[in-house]
Structures are given as C-alpha cells and as structure tokens.
Design an enzyme around this catalytic site. Structure first.
Site, PDB file in Angstrom:
ATOM      1  CB  SER A   1      40.651  41.789  69.413  1.00 17.99           C
ATOM      2  OG  SER A   1      39.722  41.713  68.375  1.00 17.99           O
TER       3      SER A   1
ATOM      4  CG  ASP B   1      39.703  49.563  66.355  1.00 17.26           C
ATOM      5  OD1 ASP B   1      39.588  48.917  65.302  1.00 17.26           O
ATOM      6  OD2 ASP B   1      39.841  49.021  67.465  1.00 17.26           O
TER       7      ASP B   1
ATOM      8  CG  HIS C   1      41.186  45.790  65.944  1.00 16.00           C
ATOM      9  ND1 HIS C   1      40.230  46.223  66.848  1.00 16.00           N
ATOM     10  CD2 HIS C   1      41.174  44.430  65.994  1.00 16.00           C
ATOM     11  CE1 HIS C   1      39.673  45.162  67.434  1.00 16.00           C
ATOM     12  NE2 HIS C   1      40.220  44.070  66.933  1.00 16.00           N
TER      13      HIS C   1
END
Length: 270
Positions: free
Chosen positions: A95, A217, A246
C-alpha cells in the site's frame, strides 16, 4: 537497540546473507506479513518495522508536521536502514509503503536492489486523464465518518477494504489493527495518504519495481498499477492476481504468497 529501532518496533529474523525489509500499509502493522515470513526466514535476513502512527507505536512520537507528507516516512525507512547498517535490501512493501519506498529509493538507490510493490497507487484521487478510484467528495465523506465515530468507521471500512467475507479472520485482523490506532492520528495519516499525489516523482525512481495488484481492490484500481508501470523511471513489471481486496497477503495468502516469493526470488528478465 537504537532509538530508531525501538520507536519502530524493529524485529530481525533469520540470518541469510541477503536482506528483505517488510513495510506495511495504512491501518496495519508488521503482523500483516505473518503468512509470508515462514517462507523467507530460512533464506534471508528479514527486517520488520512499524510505520509511525501504527497502533503498536508510541503515539507521543507521532509528529503531525513530519508525517503530513510521505517524505517523513521515507526518512524513517532510511534511518532504520542506516541504524541497522544495511547496505542493500529487497524492499517488500504494501500500500502506501510502496510509494514511501519509492521516495526513499530516489535519494539512495544503492540501498534497494528492487522494490516489490503490493497494492500500490501513486494517487488515489481521480484527475483529468487519470483514474485513481476516488472523487474528492468520497474522501471528504470518509474523513468525516472517521471524525464522527472512529470505531463505527473501522467496522464499516475493514470489510470493504479487505473484500470477501464480512466475518473472515482477515477482516477481524484488519479491524483490530485499524482500531488500535489513535483516532486523531488515523485521520491525519488517512488524509496524508489519500490526498497525496506522487505521479511527478515516478520518473526519478530507477530501481527495479515489481508491481503486484489484486484484480478487485476498493482502494486501488488495476489501471493505477498500470500507470505506475508506464511511468516509473526504471525497469518494472506488473502482475495482476486473482485475489480480492487491498490486503491480499492477509485475505488470500494461498494466491498471493507464491506470487510474492516468485518476485522476491527472480529479477525482471532484461
């Protein structure tokens, strides 16, 4: 243990020659890598750390000014590598830490042999000729919900971000680490991440990047992964996985761990 190590809960596992650094994303901590660690610890020296602001860190160390941009986190990563005298590593990032790692690599490309990016986005907001997945209105509503009732927001956001089954262990795990964050810190971190735009620096990133992305996602559309691939300054490769959500290393380890291992072990064929 040095000050930086202690502040970031640095853990060192394994004793291989080559070093892997694992960097987590928003709302989690180093525990998000629990399914990957057993597969790499015999081959590599593995360094884990927590980003400042994570629920496992001391909130007194969270400097709202320093962490109002992603550069603050990049300086932390470089400080950890310096304190541990790491000369070169494979960074496996999730991320926002993918972009944090990319920023760090611009000033010190020698420290990173490659970056394996999981669920990375250079910008979350839509723009002219760019699809990030969010409109400003969406983000304003998200920030307002966080401010109004953080616990309720966590309960609603966790299943959306993780995807799949509402009652899954991964959803419970992400809810736990999200809720561990102090609400004002969580809001500040979310604003910094979701309002960031790192498109202009991508051409300066010269280290090889392996971009791994879930097919579905909530936070990152596949086109954002493609955008990274097309705009990074060095070699890059994209693999879109059949995983959902995610945090696929937590929710779909059977799909994601083999892909991570492949990209850790093999370089981009030139």
């Amino acid at each position: 243990m040095g000050i930086v190590e202690e502040a970031h809960n640095v853990k060192i596992l394994g004793s291989g020659e080559r070093v892997i650094v694992l960097a987590h994303g928003f709302g989690t901590d180093q525990s998000v890598w629990k399914h990957l660690i057993p597969h790499i610890v015999d081959e590599y020296k593995v360094i884990l750390y927590d980003n400042m602001g994570a629920g496992t860190t001391n909130p007194d160390y969270f400097d709202f000014n320093r962490y109002s941009s992603l550069e603050g986190y990049a300086y932390d990563l470089l400080a950890i590598l310096e304190e541990l005298k790491v000369e070169s590593c494979i960074l496996v990032a999730h991320s926002v830490s993918c972009i944090i790692g990319a920023i760090a690599s611009i000033s010190r490309p020698d420290l990173f042999s490659k970056i394996v990016m999981l669920s990375a986005s250079p910008r979350y907001l839509n723009d002219v000729d760019y699809y990030g997945g969010f409109e400003q209105e969406d983000l304003d509503q998200l920030f307002e919900a966080m401010q109004n009732n953080y616990k309720a927001w966590c309960s609603g956001f966790a299943p959306l971000a993780v995807g799949g089954d509402m009652d899954s262990v991964a959803v419970q795990e992400f809810s736990r680490t999200l809720f561990n964050m102090r609400p004002d810190i969580a809001l500040s971190v979310a604003q910094t991440i979701f309002q960031s735009d790192m498109r202009s620096i991508l051409h300066m990133v010269t280290v090889p990047c392996h971009i791994l992305q879930s097919m579905k996602d909530l936070a990152v559309p596949v086109v954002a992964a493609e955008y990274l691939h097309q705009n990074l300054g060095g070699e890059s490769i994209v693999e879109v996985m059949s995983s959902d959500g995610h945090l696929p290393q937590l929710s779909s380890p059977d799909i994601v761990i083999p892909v991570l291992l492949k990209h850790i072990r093999y370089n981009i064929a030139s």
